[in-house]
Write a protein that holds these residues in place. Structure first.
Motif, PDB file in Angstrom:
ATOM      1  N   ALA A  34     -29.766 -11.020  11.032  1.00  0.00           N
ATOM      2  CA  ALA A  34     -31.214 -11.135  11.214  1.00  0.00           C
ATOM      3  C   ALA A  34     -31.538 -11.710  12.587  1.00  0.00           C
ATOM      4  O   ALA A  34     -32.464 -11.248  13.275  1.00  0.00           O
ATOM      5  CB  ALA A  34     -31.804 -12.009  10.113  1.00  0.00           C
ATOM      6  N   ALA A  35     -30.765 -12.736  13.011  1.00  0.00           N
ATOM      7  CA  ALA A  35     -30.991 -13.355  14.322  1.00  0.00           C
ATOM      8  C   ALA A  35     -30.747 -12.358  15.452  1.00  0.00           C
ATOM      9  O   ALA A  35     -31.494 -12.316  16.440  1.00  0.00           O
ATOM     10  CB  ALA A  35     -30.089 -14.579  14.485  1.00  0.00           C
ATOM     11  N   GLN A  36     -29.686 -11.556  15.309  1.00  0.00           N
ATOM     12  CA  GLN A  36     -29.390 -10.544  16.331  1.00  0.00           C
ATOM     13  C   GLN A  36     -30.506  -9.515  16.416  1.00  0.00           C
ATOM     14  O   GLN A  36     -30.868  -9.058  17.506  1.00  0.00           O
ATOM     15  CB  GLN A  36     -28.050  -9.872  16.017  1.00  0.00           C
ATOM     16  CG  GLN A  36     -26.841 -10.756  16.280  1.00  0.00           C
ATOM     17  CD  GLN A  36     -25.542 -10.122  15.835  1.00  0.00           C
ATOM     18  OE1 GLN A  36     -25.535  -9.276  14.942  1.00  0.00           O
ATOM     19  NE2 GLN A  36     -24.437 -10.544  16.430  1.00  0.00           N
ATOM     20  N   GLU A  37     -31.059  -9.168  15.254  1.00  0.00           N
ATOM     21  CA  GLU A  37     -32.153  -8.196  15.241  1.00  0.00           C
ATOM     22  C   GLU A  37     -33.386  -8.772  15.934  1.00  0.00           C
ATOM     23  O   GLU A  37     -34.042  -8.099  16.740  1.00  0.00           O
ATOM     24  CB  GLU A  37     -32.479  -7.825  13.791  1.00  0.00           C
ATOM     25  CG  GLU A  37     -33.493  -6.710  13.668  1.00  0.00           C
ATOM     26  CD  GLU A  37     -33.711  -6.294  12.224  1.00  0.00           C
ATOM     27  OE1 GLU A  37     -34.717  -5.603  11.968  1.00  0.00           O
ATOM     28  OE2 GLU A  37     -32.897  -6.660  11.358  1.00  0.00           O
ATOM     29  N   ILE A  38     -33.681 -10.066  15.602  1.00  0.00           N
ATOM     30  CA  ILE A  38     -34.828 -10.718  16.247  1.00  0.00           C
ATOM     31  C   ILE A  38     -34.582 -10.843  17.753  1.00  0.00           C
ATOM     32  O   ILE A  38     -35.488 -10.604  18.569  1.00  0.00           O
ATOM     33  CB  ILE A  38     -35.062 -12.107  15.616  1.00  0.00           C
ATOM     34  CG1 ILE A  38     -35.525 -11.954  14.155  1.00  0.00           C
ATOM     35  CG2 ILE A  38     -36.097 -12.894  16.423  1.00  0.00           C
ATOM     36  CD1 ILE A  38     -35.594 -13.258  13.397  1.00  0.00           C
ATOM     37  N   HIS A  39     -33.352 -11.234  18.125  1.00  0.00           N
ATOM     38  CA  HIS A  39     -33.015 -11.361  19.550  1.00  0.00           C
ATOM     39  C   HIS A  39     -33.201 -10.034  20.272  1.00  0.00           C
ATOM     40  O   HIS A  39     -33.727  -9.989  21.388  1.00  0.00           O
ATOM     41  CB  HIS A  39     -31.574 -11.841  19.692  1.00  0.00           C
ATOM     42  CG  HIS A  39     -31.096 -11.903  21.122  1.00  0.00           C
ATOM     43  ND1 HIS A  39     -31.503 -12.868  22.006  1.00  0.00           N
ATOM     44  CD2 HIS A  39     -30.255 -11.084  21.809  1.00  0.00           C
ATOM     45  CE1 HIS A  39     -30.944 -12.664  23.191  1.00  0.00           C
ATOM     46  NE2 HIS A  39     -30.179 -11.588  23.092  1.00  0.00           N
TER      47      HIS A  39
END
Length: 785
Positions: free
Chosen positions: A544-549
């Motif tokens: 999820a963090a990678q997607e947001i990043h």
């Protein structure tokens, strides 16, 4: 590989699943002979081929091969100068046509820059003989019937036969209409290959002619009227001529292909091999298998491995690794917990990988290259059979120990079971020591607690267990590496309601070391479970963090571009204001100088004027536009020279620059006119040499009413060929990349006509029969240029 392990690990079931995707006899024969190998180069080559097939499927294409039979027996008959019949020649022609189709198909992939590792080399081994294929196609249809186009003589004979048949039918129909009351049935029938009438016995003298047969009751005579005797005789003669000509044609065709026996057999084998590659790729797609890497050091790491014979909605995936520090893995856990399936999964995926098959594990998995895989896996037997079961296992293990090398993989299920627990545990440890001395990889399952300690104390040996949920009293089928299996008997009995006094008594009988060990295992299991759950949670959070990043990076990039555009725009506006002020200031300064010169008196010092002008110039903000593509194009469009082709924007007309009249105007030749045009109204254009003065645009338009399929079934030959020609024109203008022509199977006349037309048509890039599940040779897919 030894045959026993292939049976034990159900390797043949994998081959049966692949067989369902095959369409050629040679492909099925090659699959039957397929076995795991221990040559890394061969394994890599086979995996490359499967990878090529999978890549083609990912492109929504397919190595389409129609059903082909083994023609080797026919080639043997040709070698002894025998002639083949129509059916045999048709099967040979199917191989020649399939070869031509695949060569065209892969040439098309080459033109599209599709990269393949191995298959292009296989295609280069094909030997096409298009002239022979065309001759066979003109002579024999797909069902083996000889066509009228096989020879002029045959065509002439058959045309005359049709005329004679028509005349006989006409005469016979008149008899059935005029003398229907004298006939048993008003129909025309056949006796001794001649057309006859079923005449009532008492009316035979009314007809005359030849009696060819009589009904069992004697009430009906089958009479050939005198008026048709001559025609029937001629028809019979033509039939004999037809058979002679057909035999001559078959002999001629057999002689034609006789010199190409080797090429045809080789093509058939290559087609079978491509068929098998396609089947491997389709099976891999069906079970979501991936290509494994190869480790010659036998470091096996299978990520989220699944047993391929268990439904994907039921199977539990596990990470499996052996090799290096895990030369021996001891798996413990409850019955029905998944131990046996786990070691079967390791063995079967290893066999699949060494057969050039993809494995049911995640990307990045690795297999070893074992010289052999040995397995002693059997279902648990009843108490009465313990002795025979133990003996059977020992016989098998003796054979294994006599055969293994340091390159072998050994799978042992319930090692040492079937005898006294103390003896069984001791025997199991001795067997594992023997395997360790050879330095083979081994995965063993057991119930014996002694082996948990053994695995803990032995170098390159690791404990593993199948997870058990003590809350639900159910196995989870998850493999826990590094954690021995716990003993759950007392806990399960307690949760099921057994009297606590009994449980307490049982616990007192278990020595303290065993209880401490079990408690330690419970704690380790809980820790491992929590670690796995936390790892899964962290993986989700990371994703999820990678997607947001990624989204933020994209938005930040857009923001930076917008900011740069806004800053540039602001500077340009500021420059325009400053430029305007500078012009006004220069005008004032110029005026002041004139006045000073006029009165001959210097009221304002020159250096003060220069300083004032410098201050005005400092108001300007430089904008770096050297890399601005739009401005470059705009500048290029207004960089005019004599003879340039230009567009006069106000008229929308093209012209040629004749000469420059002044700084702002050009003389432009527009057709027969010469006009003075402001430079701001001109735009330079690029014109091809062939087009220099005139530019004709041809634009394809989409056709909302034109189908991508043309159905010719039921149409006459000449009409159908005309329709195909017109339809290809419409399809090209409509911009269709490919179309389908449905001609059916029937006699093959329409199919052959379509093939001939497409062979000669420049609008056609390539063509071939539809896949078997989309009509097969009943329709043709045409790729347009």
């Amino acid at each position: 590989m030894n045959e026993k392990v292939l049976s034990t690990l159900e390797y043949e079931k994998i081959k049966q699943a692949i067989s369902g995707y095959l369409s050629t006899q040679n492909g099925k024969k090659e699959l039957e002979e397929l076995k795991p190998v221990d040559n890394p180069r061969t394994i890599e080559m086979w995996l490359d081929e499967t990878d090529d097939g999978a890549h083609i499927l990912r492109l929504d294409k397919e190595i389409s091969i129609q059903k082909l039979e083994d023609v080797t027996p026919y080639m043997k008959r040709l070698s002894i100068n025998a002639s083949l019949n129509g059916t045999e020649l048709s099967k040979i022609n199917k191989i020649l046509k399939a070869t031509t189709y695949l060569v065209r198909f892969f040439n098309g992939l080459k033109d599209d820059k599709v990269l393949l590792k191995r298959i292009y080399k296989i295609i280069n081994e094909f030997q096409t003989v298009p002239t022979i294929s065309r001759r066979l196609s003109d002579s024999i249809d797909d069902d083996g019937r000889i066509l009228n186009t096989a020879s002029k003589e045959l065509n002439s004979i058959r045309r005359r036969m049709e005329v004679v048949k028509s005349e006989i039918r006409s005469i016979m129909n008149k008899y059935t209409q005029k003398y229907s009351s004298d006939l048993t049935d008003p129909i025309v029938t056949i006796r001794e290959d001649r057309m006859v009438l079923p005449v009532k016995a008492e009316k035979k003298n009314k007809f005359g002619g030849i009696v060819h047969d009589r009904s069992s009751s004697g009430q009906t005579l089958y009479i050939e009227p005198a008026s048709t005797v001559g025609l029937n005789t001629e028809l019979r003669e033509k039939q004999i001529e037809e058979r002679h000509e057909e035999r001559r044609i078959l002999a001629e065709l057999s002689d034609l292909i006789r010199p190409y026996q080797t090429e045809i057999i080789n093509n058939a084998k290559l087609l079978g091999h491509l068929d098998l590659i396609n089947a491997k790729a389709k099976y891999a797609r069906a079970v979501e298998a991936t290509r494994p890497a190869i480790s010659v050091e036998n470091k096996v790491y299978l990520k989220k491995a699944r047993h391929p014979l268990i439904s994907m909605d039921k199977v539990v995936a596990n990470d499996l690794y052996i090799g290096e520090d895990n030369k021996a893995v001891i798996i413990t856990g409850p019955n029905t917990g998944g131990k046996t399936i786990t070691i079967k999964t390791i063995g079967l995926l290893q066999l699949m990988g060494q057969s050039g098959l993809f494995v049911t594990a995640n990307e990045g998995s690795t297999i070893g290259v074992f010289d052999n895989v040995y397995a002693d896996i059997g279902d648990e037997q009843s108490i009465e059979q313990n002795l025979s079961t133990f003996s059977s296992h020992m016989d098998n293990i003796v054979d294994i120990l006599n055969s293994i090398t340091k390159k072998s993989l050994i799978l042992l299920d319930e090692l040492g079971a079937g005898t006294d627990p103390k003896e069984g545990a001791a025997l199991a440890m001795s067997i594992l020591d023997k395997i360790g001395a050879v330095d083979s990889e081994v995965v063993a399952t057991t119930h014996y607690p002694e082996l948990k300690v053994y695995a803990y104390n032995r170098e390159k040996t690791v404990n593993a267990s199948m997870e058990f949920d003590s809350e639900t009293l159910q196995p989870t089928y998850h493999l826990l590496m590094g954690v021995p299996g716990q003993s759950n008997g007392l806990n399960i009995a307690s949760r099921l309601g057994l009297d606590s006094s009994i449980i307490d008594e049982a616990r007192s009988l278990v020595d303290q070391d065993s209880q401490d060990l079990n408690n330690m295992i419970v704690e380790l299991t809980d820790q491992t479970k929590r670690a796995r759950e936390e790892a899964d949670s962290l993986a989700e959070n990371l994703s999820a963090a990678q997607e947001i990043h990624s989204e933020l990076s994209e938005e930040f990039g857009k923001y930076q571009k917008q900011k740069d555009r806004l800053v540039t725009s602001a500077k340009e506006q500021a420059n325009e204001i400053a430029e305007s002020a500078k012009k006004k200031a220069n005008a004032i300064i110029k005026d002041l100088r004139k006045k000073q010169q006029a009165i001959g008196k210097v009221e304002v010092k020159e250096n003060e004027l220069i300083d004032a002008q410098g201050q005005l110039n400092a108001l300007r903000h430089d904008v770096d536009l050297t890399h601005n593509r739009v401005l470059k194009r705009a500048k290029a469009q207004h960089n005019f020279h004599k003879g340039d082709d230009v567009k006069v924007k106000s008229y929308g007309q093209r012209g040629v620059l004749v000469k420059k009249l002044d700084n702002n105007n050009w003389e432009v030749q527009l057709g027969i006119l010469k006009m003075k045009i402001p430079e701001s109204d001109l735009e330079k254009i690029k014109v091809d040499n062939d087009e220099k003065r005139f530019n004709t645009k041809v634009r394809r338009t989409s056709s909302s009413g034109l189908s991508t399929k043309l159905d010719l079934r039921g149409h006459r030959y000449e009409e159908a060929m005309h329709e195909v020609d017109q339809y290809l024109d419409s399809a090209v203008l409509a911009g269709y990349p490919s179309v389908t022509i449905i001609h059916g199977k029937g006699t093959g006349a329409l199919r052959e006509g379509v093939t001939k037309l497409l062979n000669k048509d420049r609008r056609v890039a390539s063509f071939g029969y539809s896949p078997a599940n989309a009509g097969g040779d009943g329709s043709t897919v045409v790729k347009l240029r």
